[in-house]
Motif scaffolding. Sequence first.
Motif, PDB file in Angstrom:
ATOM      1  N   GLY A 268      15.794   4.593  -0.388  1.00  0.00           N
ATOM      2  CA  GLY A 268      16.814   3.956   0.432  1.00  0.00           C
ATOM      3  C   GLY A 268      17.008   4.730   1.726  1.00  0.00           C
ATOM      4  N   TYR A 269      17.347   4.000   2.765  1.00  0.00           N
ATOM      5  CA  TYR A 269      17.489   4.591   4.099  1.00  0.00           C
ATOM      6  C   TYR A 269      18.678   3.924   4.778  1.00  0.00           C
ATOM      7  CZ  TYR A 269      12.675   5.430   2.745  1.00  0.00           C
ATOM      8  OH  TYR A 269      11.558   5.782   2.031  1.00  0.00           O
ATOM      9  N   THR A 270      19.532   4.725   5.396  1.00  0.00           N
ATOM     10  CA  THR A 270      20.658   4.127   6.112  1.00  0.00           C
ATOM     11  C   THR A 270      20.798   4.741   7.499  1.00  0.00           C
ATOM     12  OG1 THR A 270      23.034   3.682   6.117  1.00  0.00           O
ATOM     13  CG2 THR A 270      22.334   5.737   5.051  1.00  0.00           C
TER      14      THR A 270
ATOM     15  N   GLY B  84       0.791  -1.217   0.000  1.00  0.00           N
ATOM     16  CA  GLY B  84       0.000   0.000   0.000  1.00  0.00           C
ATOM     17  C   GLY B  84       0.823   1.266   0.000  1.00  0.00           C
ATOM     18  N   LYS B  85       1.892   1.313   0.811  1.00  0.00           N
ATOM     19  CA  LYS B  85       2.669   2.545   0.907  1.00  0.00           C
ATOM     20  C   LYS B  85       3.681   2.666  -0.219  1.00  0.00           C
ATOM     21  CE  LYS B  85       5.659   5.116   4.115  1.00  0.00           C
ATOM     22  NZ  LYS B  85       6.990   4.815   3.625  1.00  0.00           N
ATOM     23  N   THR B  86       4.311   1.550  -0.577  1.00  0.00           N
ATOM     24  CA  THR B  86       5.380   1.648  -1.564  1.00  0.00           C
ATOM     25  C   THR B  86       4.866   1.592  -2.994  1.00  0.00           C
ATOM     26  OG1 THR B  86       5.787  -0.721  -1.378  1.00  0.00           O
ATOM     27  CG2 THR B  86       7.151   0.728  -0.040  1.00  0.00           C
TER      28      THR B  86
ATOM     29  N   CYS C 294       5.764  12.834   5.102  1.00  0.00           N
ATOM     30  CA  CYS C 294       5.654  11.829   4.031  1.00  0.00           C
ATOM     31  C   CYS C 294       4.214  11.810   3.518  1.00  0.00           C
ATOM     32  CB  CYS C 294       6.049  10.457   4.582  1.00  0.00           C
ATOM     33  SG  CYS C 294       5.521   9.092   3.526  1.00  0.00           S
ATOM     34  N   PRO C 295       4.002  12.042   2.234  1.00  0.00           N
ATOM     35  CA  PRO C 295       2.620  12.108   1.723  1.00  0.00           C
ATOM     36  C   PRO C 295       1.890  10.769   1.743  1.00  0.00           C
ATOM     37  CG  PRO C 295       4.202  12.277  -0.072  1.00  0.00           C
ATOM     38  CD  PRO C 295       4.994  12.345   1.193  1.00  0.00           C
ATOM     39  N   ALA C 296       2.616   9.674   1.945  1.00  0.00           N
ATOM     40  CA  ALA C 296       1.962   8.364   2.051  1.00  0.00           C
ATOM     41  C   ALA C 296       1.575   8.026   3.485  1.00  0.00           C
ATOM     42  CB  ALA C 296       2.886   7.273   1.504  1.00  0.00           C
TER      43      ALA C 296
ATOM     44  N   ALA D   4      10.455  10.459  -3.510  1.00  0.00           N
ATOM     45  CA  ALA D   4      11.235  11.516  -2.843  1.00  0.00           C
ATOM     46  C   ALA D   4      12.429  10.984  -2.067  1.00  0.00           C
ATOM     47  CB  ALA D   4      10.330  12.312  -1.903  1.00  0.00           C
ATOM     48  N   CYS D   5      12.360   9.717  -1.629  1.00  0.00           N
ATOM     49  CA  CYS D   5      13.368   9.229  -0.683  1.00  0.00           C
ATOM     50  C   CYS D   5      14.553   8.574  -1.395  1.00  0.00           C
ATOM     51  CB  CYS D   5      12.727   8.274   0.313  1.00  0.00           C
ATOM     52  SG  CYS D   5      11.672   9.113   1.497  1.00  0.00           S
ATOM     53  N   GLY D   6      15.129   9.268  -2.345  1.00  0.00           N
ATOM     54  CA  GLY D   6      16.247   8.716  -3.108  1.00  0.00           C
ATOM     55  C   GLY D   6      17.544   9.472  -2.917  1.00  0.00           C
TER      56      GLY D   6
ATOM     57  N   ASN E 229      13.530  17.449   3.195  1.00  0.00           N
ATOM     58  CA  ASN E 229      13.653  16.287   4.074  1.00  0.00           C
ATOM     59  C   ASN E 229      12.260  15.795   4.439  1.00  0.00           C
ATOM     60  OD1 ASN E 229      16.536  16.368   4.147  1.00  0.00           O
ATOM     61  ND2 ASN E 229      16.355  18.186   5.456  1.00  0.00           N
ATOM     62  N   ILE E 230      12.212  14.535   4.872  1.00  0.00           N
ATOM     63  CA  ILE E 230      10.927  13.858   5.091  1.00  0.00           C
ATOM     64  C   ILE E 230      10.805  13.459   6.557  1.00  0.00           C
ATOM     65  CG2 ILE E 230       9.448  11.951   4.348  1.00  0.00           C
ATOM     66  CD1 ILE E 230      10.219  13.779   2.016  1.00  0.00           C
ATOM     67  N   ALA E 231       9.586  13.533   7.069  1.00  0.00           N
ATOM     68  CA  ALA E 231       9.319  13.065   8.440  1.00  0.00           C
ATOM     69  C   ALA E 231       8.024  12.266   8.452  1.00  0.00           C
ATOM     70  CB  ALA E 231       9.210  14.247   9.399  1.00  0.00           C
TER      71      ALA E 231
HETATM   72  S1  SF4 Z   1       8.250  10.638   1.137  1.00  0.00           S
HETATM   73 FE1  SF4 Z   1       9.509   8.771   0.895  1.00  0.00          FE
HETATM   74  S2  SF4 Z   1       8.434   7.201   2.139  1.00  0.00           S
HETATM   75 FE2  SF4 Z   1       6.973   8.886   1.771  1.00  0.00          FE
HETATM   76  S3  SF4 Z   1       5.838   8.309  -0.106  1.00  0.00           S
HETATM   77 FE3  SF4 Z   1       7.570   9.595  -0.743  1.00  0.00          FE
HETATM   78  S4  SF4 Z   1       9.206   8.111  -1.239  1.00  0.00           S
HETATM   79 FE4  SF4 Z   1       7.687   6.997  -0.007  1.00  0.00          FE
END
Ligand code: SF4
Length: 251
Positions: free
Chosen positions: A148-150, A33-35, A202-204, A219-221, A230-232
């Motif tokens: 990707g996340y580290t 659903g999210k990805t 995060c819009p999801a 966005a998370c690349g 940045n995303i929260a």
């Molecule tokens: S901000 Fe990142 S986690 Fe949220 S929907 Fe976009 S790519 Fe996915």
Amino acid sequence: MSNGFIFYRGPSMLDGSPIIAVATGLDRGSRNGKTGGELIQTWILRDDMAPHDAVKTGADAAICGDCPHRGRVEDGRNVARSCYVVPHQAPLSVWRTAQRGVYPVIDPCDAADAFAGRLVRLGSYGDPAAVPADVWACVLAGVAGKTGYTHQWKTPRFAALKAFCMASCDTPEDQREASADGWRTFRVRLDGEALHDREITCPASAEAGAKTSCDACKACGGLTAKARVNIAIIAHGAASKVNAFARLRAA
Ligand code: SF4
């Protein structure tokens, strides 16, 4: 060809242990659903040990480094684990399939052809830092997007991952530190904690109304994504995981 392949088999960049990096979902059938529905998943696993056994013994450091969500081993069992991935589910299934020899081992630059035009998740389980950065650079050369996340962003030798990954941050202080060091960040926050400057929800996420999915957002690349902010996201998932995150923050 099977619906997956191994694009890295060799030492972990975290501790030298034998690991594999497996791509699955090549048939475009991977739904979440999210990805979203077009995602290639990548699984970073110890080569010599089943994922749930690695978690029980602490040997998962080879693929997760010092991520605080690994928990810790006490009296032969893992306690305080807050990672949302269940190692005896999808990671174990992928590991068993790999150990049966079902997945071919292919050169990363050949993997790039299969990845071209697709969205790739770096480390559906495992930290992308365990795999050499030049392998990622090769396999991602023609992708339409990646997430990707580290948690290894404090270690200078992993700085090349800034190009592909967000720094995973669990505190406001970590977010500021990672951002000052040139990373784009993905921060998990407690309900009620304010957003920082240049940080969006995060819009999801549920709090944003689940407006989109990762395959549309992309966005998370890291620094090579189009997004610059940045995303929260507010800690979510099973109550046990949310509570574990709250305990982690309180520690
Ligand atoms: S901000 Fe990142 S986690 Fe949220 S929907 Fe976009 S790519 Fe996915």
